[in-house]
Design a protein around this motif. Structure first.
Motif, PDB file in Angstrom:
ATOM      1  N   CYS B 170       0.848  -1.198   0.000  1.00 37.92           N
ATOM      2  CA  CYS B 170       0.000   0.000   0.000  1.00 37.92           C
ATOM      3  C   CYS B 170       0.885   1.250   0.000  1.00 37.92           C
ATOM      4  CB  CYS B 170      -0.934  -0.008   1.206  1.00 37.92           C
ATOM      5  SG  CYS B 170      -2.223  -1.261   1.064  1.00 37.92           S
ATOM      6  N   GLY B 171       1.996   1.163   0.738  1.00 39.01           N
ATOM      7  CA  GLY B 171       2.937   2.282   0.755  1.00 39.01           C
ATOM      8  C   GLY B 171       3.474   2.564  -0.635  1.00 39.01           C
ATOM      9  N   ARG B 172       3.699   1.481  -1.381  1.00 40.24           N
ATOM     10  CA  ARG B 172       4.189   1.650  -2.748  1.00 40.24           C
ATOM     11  C   ARG B 172       3.116   2.323  -3.620  1.00 40.24           C
ATOM     12  NH1 ARG B 172       5.956  -3.489  -6.205  1.00 40.24           N
ATOM     13  NH2 ARG B 172       7.085  -4.049  -4.339  1.00 40.24           N
ATOM     14  N   HIS B 173       1.848   1.933  -3.400  1.00 40.29           N
ATOM     15  CA  HIS B 173       0.755   2.587  -4.136  1.00 40.29           C
ATOM     16  C   HIS B 173       0.709   4.082  -3.827  1.00 40.29           C
ATOM     17  CE1 HIS B 173      -0.427  -1.313  -5.308  1.00 40.29           C
ATOM     18  NE2 HIS B 173      -1.207  -1.619  -4.289  1.00 40.29           N
ATOM     19  N   LEU B 174       1.123   4.411  -2.597  1.00 37.17           N
ATOM     20  CA  LEU B 174       1.110   5.834  -2.186  1.00 37.17           C
ATOM     21  C   LEU B 174       2.382   6.564  -2.629  1.00 37.17           C
ATOM     22  CD1 LEU B 174      -0.347   5.416   1.421  1.00 37.17           C
ATOM     23  CD2 LEU B 174      -1.437   6.628  -0.464  1.00 37.17           C
ATOM     24  N   GLY B 175       3.260   5.838  -3.290  1.00 41.47           N
ATOM     25  CA  GLY B 175       4.481   6.459  -3.804  1.00 41.47           C
ATOM     26  C   GLY B 175       5.595   6.550  -2.786  1.00 41.47           C
ATOM     27  N   LEU B 176       5.495   5.778  -1.696  1.00 43.00           N
ATOM     28  CA  LEU B 176       6.550   5.816  -0.677  1.00 43.00           C
ATOM     29  C   LEU B 176       7.689   4.892  -1.078  1.00 43.00           C
ATOM     30  CD1 LEU B 176       4.261   5.575   2.488  1.00 43.00           C
ATOM     31  CD2 LEU B 176       5.245   7.633   1.473  1.00 43.00           C
ATOM     32  N   ALA B 177       8.873   5.248  -0.619  1.00 43.44           N
ATOM     33  CA  ALA B 177      10.049   4.410  -0.923  1.00 43.44           C
ATOM     34  C   ALA B 177       9.978   3.146  -0.086  1.00 43.44           C
ATOM     35  CB  ALA B 177      11.318   5.187  -0.614  1.00 43.44           C
ATOM     36  N   MET B 178      10.503   2.050  -0.640  1.00 41.05           N
ATOM     37  CA  MET B 178      10.534   0.776   0.097  1.00 41.05           C
ATOM     38  C   MET B 178      11.715   0.790   1.074  1.00 41.05           C
ATOM     39  SD  MET B 178       8.034  -1.179  -0.989  1.00 41.05           S
ATOM     40  CE  MET B 178       8.424  -2.910  -0.872  1.00 41.05           C
ATOM     41  N   PRO B 179      11.636   0.167   2.261  1.00 37.34           N
ATOM     42  CA  PRO B 179      10.435  -0.443   2.827  1.00 37.34           C
ATOM     43  C   PRO B 179       9.465   0.640   3.294  1.00 37.34           C
ATOM     44  CG  PRO B 179      12.217  -0.551   4.420  1.00 37.34           C
ATOM     45  CD  PRO B 179      12.774   0.111   3.200  1.00 37.34           C
ATOM     46  N   ALA B 180       8.222   0.493   2.925  1.00 38.33           N
ATOM     47  CA  ALA B 180       7.272   1.578   3.135  1.00 38.33           C
ATOM     48  C   ALA B 180       6.724   1.629   4.567  1.00 38.33           C
ATOM     49  CB  ALA B 180       6.128   1.431   2.138  1.00 38.33           C
ATOM     50  N   GLY B 181       6.902   0.563   5.323  1.00 42.43           N
ATOM     51  CA  GLY B 181       6.315   0.496   6.675  1.00 42.43           C
ATOM     52  C   GLY B 181       6.573   1.719   7.535  1.00 42.43           C
ATOM     53  N   PRO B 182       7.847   2.021   7.824  1.00 43.39           N
ATOM     54  CA  PRO B 182       8.130   3.178   8.694  1.00 43.39           C
ATOM     55  C   PRO B 182       7.642   4.500   8.087  1.00 43.39           C
ATOM     56  CG  PRO B 182      10.062   1.777   8.452  1.00 43.39           C
ATOM     57  CD  PRO B 182       9.059   1.274   7.474  1.00 43.39           C
ATOM     58  N   ALA B 183       7.777   4.658   6.773  1.00 39.67           N
ATOM     59  CA  ALA B 183       7.342   5.897   6.119  1.00 39.67           C
ATOM     60  C   ALA B 183       5.825   6.038   6.186  1.00 39.67           C
ATOM     61  CB  ALA B 183       7.810   5.909   4.669  1.00 39.67           C
ATOM     62  N   LEU B 184       5.128   4.915   5.996  1.00 39.36           N
ATOM     63  CA  LEU B 184       3.665   4.960   6.043  1.00 39.36           C
ATOM     64  C   LEU B 184       3.182   5.265   7.463  1.00 39.36           C
ATOM     65  CD1 LEU B 184       1.320   2.918   3.939  1.00 39.36           C
ATOM     66  CD2 LEU B 184       0.795   2.949   6.357  1.00 39.36           C
ATOM     67  N   GLU B 185       3.879   4.717   8.435  1.00 43.52           N
ATOM     68  CA  GLU B 185       3.532   4.983   9.841  1.00 43.52           C
ATOM     69  C   GLU B 185       3.676   6.469  10.146  1.00 43.52           C
ATOM     70  OE1 GLU B 185       5.574   2.577  12.844  1.00 43.52           O
ATOM     71  OE2 GLU B 185       5.706   4.367  14.097  1.00 43.52           O
ATOM     72  N   LYS B 186       4.772   7.050   9.671  1.00 41.41           N
ATOM     73  CA  LYS B 186       5.031   8.475   9.913  1.00 41.41           C
ATOM     74  C   LYS B 186       3.964   9.331   9.225  1.00 41.41           C
ATOM     75  CE  LYS B 186       8.912  11.648   9.677  1.00 41.41           C
ATOM     76  NZ  LYS B 186      10.201  11.894   9.039  1.00 41.41           N
TER      77      LYS B 186
END
Lengths: 233, 333
Positions: B170-186
């Protein structure tokens, strides 16, 4: 000869040897194509080999390992095992590539009949081969350029200069055109142990971190690994 | 005093640790290969194995240096032998076997998932069996009943994607860099979790199983169909949906099994929103939730040495023929 444990896990059949001064070498060299001890049991084989030779790891003067090219998994197991032994025992570890090792074996069998310039072919997985061009002068072998990876026999044939003798092990499963089969009478690990003995005598010092598997085949070539853009296209 | 060396090369992290008496972490180093696989959008097994061989020896030297101990001081070697990528596992297990043979020390084969659960026992002095463990990571979503040491009964598992996989994709769908977990949390921290209600798959089913692939698709379709969606709100709503399912099903199962303690472990257990949701709901249910510290949540070798210590103490040792296995199946409850 110094006490050396030599490990060659690069090829179809795993080859192990323990050499000691004043004793005949102890070897593990099963016959036939593609004979490996199961990867989980190689330590038991090494342990038994050391016991048979009356030698403990602590008694060794040096270790030798074949760094490939060859079986990827085999290389990693051989490298990981010997590097750990070397690290714990503070022992020198001497590495040799599979093609140069085969050239040394060819030279030992042919003796004075060895041509001054020749090619050695080592079979890899499937139709893959590795080759190297060597010159022999004053009892020394020199590798010309790099060891090469060939995806199929045609690619191999095209890469070898016309008229150059090409040697291949008689146990090779590949039927290579114009190749001279060589019947090896002793396991590859024994030649590897001799190489290590020579390096040890010459007090060659090789840092452990410089010894890495020689994969040769560029990562991802001809494999399923694809980048995201491949899927999009 | 017992000094254990832990090795974990089960997936794409090379990890080595030295732990005293199963609790005191003297050194715990992990080298992530993530950047090396980033261009492929996932871990390439052959590349992972190659990198483990390059990394493990400098890492062994580094932990000894950090802990100021020699390898000869180690009393046992614990190495992860399952589950994971076979080629990767082989590197760590081969080094573990070679150390055991060269040092003449016992070898202890470790199940990586059991080590994640054990990490909570290392972190919390007063944690005791029995408890329910929810293991969430990029590869696993597993609910285990743990009545005693070395007994793990599968209560439920994901039927498709793991929690971490869902978050990463889902983070990748949002355009976040992998690994998206920490970025998506933030990103989610400043978003509105009620801006959109994503589905809660299997929330109402009586079993302990999970499913997250539909949720992942729901996020993909939402982003496709509504160009006005705000990324931080999507992130917050996604994590709210995940946390709701995890908390509801875990606490329901804890009540059914009579467990008053839940261990939340695995890499995705580091997620703040999921932790908060457990904290808020567990109090209402009279359940204590225990998390290992952040360093023990993600893949690491301290947890391997910690579990190795318990097994060493109990004489559960492995031979030099220890096999590596891609899977680790737990018997059902």
């Amino acid at each position: 000869m110094s006490a050396i444990l030599a490990v060659d896990t690069s090829r179809f059949a795993t080859s192990l040897a323990v050499t000691r001064a004043g004793s005949p070498p102890t070897v593990f060299a099963p016959q036939g194509p593609r004979v490996h001890p199961p990867k989980d049991e190689i330590f038991l084989v090494v342990q038994a080999l050391l016991e048979r030779s009356g030698c403990a790891l602590a008694d060794l003067d040096a270790l030798a390992v074949c760094v490939g090219p060859g079986s990827f998994t085999g290389l990693r197991i051989g490298l990981a095992m010997t590097k750990t032994f070397a690290m714990v025992g503070r022992l020198p570890l001497y590495a040799l590539d599979a093609v140069s090792l085969e050239a040394r074996r060819v030279a030992r069998i042919l003796g004075t009949d060895l041509p001054p310039r020749f090619c050695v072919v080592v079979p890899g997985y499937g139709s893959v081969t590795f080759s190297g061009l060597f010159t022999a002068a004053e009892g020394k072998l020199e590798l010309e350029g790099d060891i090469r990876w060939h995806g199929d026999p045609e690619e191999l044939a095209a890469s070898i200069p016309e008229g150059l003798t090409r040697f291949v092990s008689s146990e090779s499963p590949l039927d290579l055109e114009n190749a001279v089969p060589v019947v090896f009478t002793e396991p590859s690990a024994l030649e590897l142990a001799r190489h290590a003995g020579e390096r040890l005598e010459a007090a060659v010092d090789v840092p452990l971190n410089r010894i890495q598997p020689l994969y040769l085949k560029p990562f991802g070539v001809g494999r399923k690994a694809r980048r995201p853009e491949d899927f999009r296209s | 005093m017992t000094l254990g060396l832990g090795i974990d090369t089960s997936f794409d992290d090379t990890a080595v640790a030295l732990v005293r008496d199963g609790k005191e972490i003297l050194a715990n180093l992990t080298v992530s290969q993530f950047a090396e696989h980033a261009e492929f959008g996932g871990v390439i097994p052959e590349r992972a194995s190659r990198l483990h061989v390059e990394t493990i020896f400098p890492l062994l030297e580094a932990v000894c240096r950090d802990a100021d101990v020699a390898l000869s001081d180690v009393d046992f070697i614990a190495a992860t032998h399952r589950p994971g990528l076979i080629g990767s596992l082989l590197v760590g297990v081969t080094v573990g076997k070679a150390l055991a043979m060269a040092l003449d020390r016992p070898l202890v084969g470790i199940n990586h998932l059991e080590a994640h659960v054990h990490a909570a026992l290392m972190a919390e002095e007063d944690l005791a069996y029995p408890f329910l463990a929810l293991l969430i990571s990029g590869a696993n979503t597993l609910l285990l009943d743990c009545p005693n040491f070395d007994v793990y009964l599968r209560v439920g598992a994901t039927k498709d994607d793991a929690v971490g996989e869902c978050i990463d994709k889902c983070g990748r769908h949002l355009g976040l860099a992998m690994p998206a977990g920490p970025a998506l949390e933030k990103l989610a921290l400043t978003g509105n979790p009620k801006s959109r209600r994503f589905p809660r798959p299997l929330k109402g089913s009586p079993d302990g199983d999970f499913s997250f692939s539909g949720l992942k698709t729901a996020v993909l379709y939402a982003l496709r169909d509504d160009p006005d969606l705000v990324a931080k709100d999507v992130a917050a709503a996604l994590l709210a949906a995940i946390a709701d399912v995890l908390v509801t099903k875990t606490l329901r199962m804890a009540g059914r099994l009579g467990r008053d303690t839940v261990v939340l472990c695995g890499g995705a257990a580091a997620n703040l929103q999921i932790r908060r949701a457990f904290d808020e709901e567990s109090e209402k249910h009279g359940v204590r939730v225990v998390y290992p510290g952040l360093a023990l949540c993600t893949d690491n070798a301290a947890m391997v040495a910690g579990l190795g210590h318990e097994k060493f103490r109990r004489g559960q040792l492995s031979g030099l023929d220890l096999a590596v296995e891609a899977q680790a199946l737990f018997p059902p409850l």
